[in-house]
Scaffold this active site. Structure first.
Site, PDB file in Angstrom:
ATOM      1  N   ASP A 144      40.925   4.573  52.392  1.00 32.48           N
ATOM      2  CA  ASP A 144      41.645   5.403  52.180  1.00 32.48           C
ATOM      3  C   ASP A 144      41.933   6.131  53.407  1.00 32.48           C
ATOM      4  O   ASP A 144      41.038   6.562  54.348  1.00 32.48           O
ATOM      5  CB  ASP A 144      41.034   6.657  51.361  1.00 32.48           C
ATOM      6  N   ASP A 188      39.628   5.361  59.982  1.00 35.45           N
ATOM      7  CA  ASP A 188      40.425   6.507  60.356  1.00 35.45           C
ATOM      8  C   ASP A 188      39.488   7.812  60.618  1.00 35.45           C
ATOM      9  O   ASP A 188      39.910   8.642  60.971  1.00 35.45           O
ATOM     10  CB  ASP A 188      41.490   6.873  59.311  1.00 35.45           C
ATOM     11  N   ASP A 225      38.413   0.134  56.543  1.00 38.49           N
ATOM     12  CA  ASP A 225      38.076   1.240  55.517  1.00 38.49           C
ATOM     13  C   ASP A 225      39.500   1.001  54.811  1.00 38.49           C
ATOM     14  O   ASP A 225      40.467   0.440  55.082  1.00 38.49           O
ATOM     15  CB  ASP A 225      38.259   2.309  56.492  1.00 38.49           C
TER      16      ASP A 225
END
Length: 337
Positions: free
Chosen positions: A20, A216, A18
């Site tokens: 951001d 995240d 991923d």
């Protein structure tokens, strides 16, 4: 199952990162990430960057990463626009008209899939594809609405309700999708996280048979990995917190837990939630009671807490000694004693 001593990155043939919150925060790379990704490459593990952002081309994303001293080729970037175009191509005949409610980058992916992107509803429209675009307005939604109500296939690049920016959380594609849901009563086919197509597209591009999803967010990165049948690593550099991790439902529980991406060089078996020899965690009076047994590593404790919380459903914690209190404070799990 990972074996003792194997570095986590060595257990898998591709890492699906991923962006951001995992690789960068807005315009700034997360400290240490460039070095970690460089080491992964040097060890021979394939790297893919997987993003729900449908407004940028893979080339734009790769250029952004290179500007952060993170090597990235265009072919290593998988976007939700690509995944949506793949979904459309699998379901429509070549040359079919698709109303694009989204950025030019999304229209380009639709065209690249052998379909015809249009901006207005017409008699020949077969589908609507919707992705984030800062220029989306009422007239774009209106054209999508007409097509969907006429029976067109509707594909959403993602349903993220918010978009993280330097100014805070702003409306994401999911907010615009919600508007069309309200206007049509229909539900879209979702291509991006937490649906599986984006992960499958990224893994296939690397010819990976055993990829690891890294992210995240529990509700997109980890939930998407679970849906796609992939193992996952949650890093606590973005949205998820120790508290939300303890309360995670089964569909949002990662295979591995770590503070940062630097854990990719650590033994895989050490990163799995489970009992930890340096910590004692017991369930007592509706609380997870923690005592230290020689360790002060807060993230070892977190993995032990995850194991007990996911088995018992108990998420409140209580320290029994100063070492436990300090570790819980580091994790943001402090409560009054």
């Amino acid at each position: 199952m990972a074996t003792d001593g194997d570095a986590l990155s060595a257990v898998y043939d591709a890492l699906l990162f991923d962006l951001d919150g995992t690789v960068y925060h807005g315009p700034r790379p997360i400290p240490g990430v460039a070095e970690v990704i460089r080491a992964v490459r040097e060890a021979g593990t394939a790297v893919r960057f997987v993003t729900n952002n449908a407004s940028k081309t893979p080339g734009d994303v790769a250029a952004t990463l290179r500007g952060m001293d993170i090597h990235a080729d265009t072919t290593e970037v998988s976007t939700s626009a690509q995944a949506a175009a793949r979904v459309l191509a699998d379901r429509l005949p070549a040359g079919a008209e698709v109303v694009v409610v989204g950025a030019p980058a999304l229209a380009a992916e639709v065209e690249g899939a052998g379909l015809r992107p249009v901006r207005e509803m017409g008699d020949g429209v077969a589908a609507v594809v919707q992705g984030h675009w800062t220029e989306t307005g009422w007239k774009h939604l209106a054209e999508g609405c007409l097509a969907i109500r006429a029976g067109a296939l509707w594909v959403a690049c993602n349903v993220d309700t918010t978009l993280p920016t330097e100014r805070g959380q702003l409306p994401g594609n999911g907010a615009m999708v919600a508007a069309l849901k309200a206007a049509t009563g229909a539900e879209p086919v979702v291509a991006g996280k937490p649906a599986a197509p984006l992960f499958h597209t990224a893994a296939e591009s690397a010819n990976a048979t055993k990829p690891l999803a890294v992210g995240d967010r529990l509700d997109t990165d980890i939930a998407g990995a679970v849906t796609a049948g992939l193992d996952s690593l949650l890093v606590l550099t973005g949205v998820a917190t120790p508290a939300t991790l303890l309360a995670a439902v089964p569909e949002e529980r990662p295979t591995y837990v770590a503070a940062t991406l630097e854990a990719l060089t650590q033994p895989a078996a050490d990163l799995q939630p489970g009992p930890q020899k340096g910590w004692q965690v017991d369930v007592d009076n509706h609380a997870l009671v923690v005592s230290a047994k020689g360790s002060s590593d807060a993230y070892e404790l977190l993995r032990a807490l995850c194991h007990e919380a996911w088995q018992s459903g108990v998420t409140d914690v209580r320290p029994q000694d100063d070492e436990a209190a300090a570790a819980l404070a580091e994790l943001g799990l402090t409560r009054s004693r």
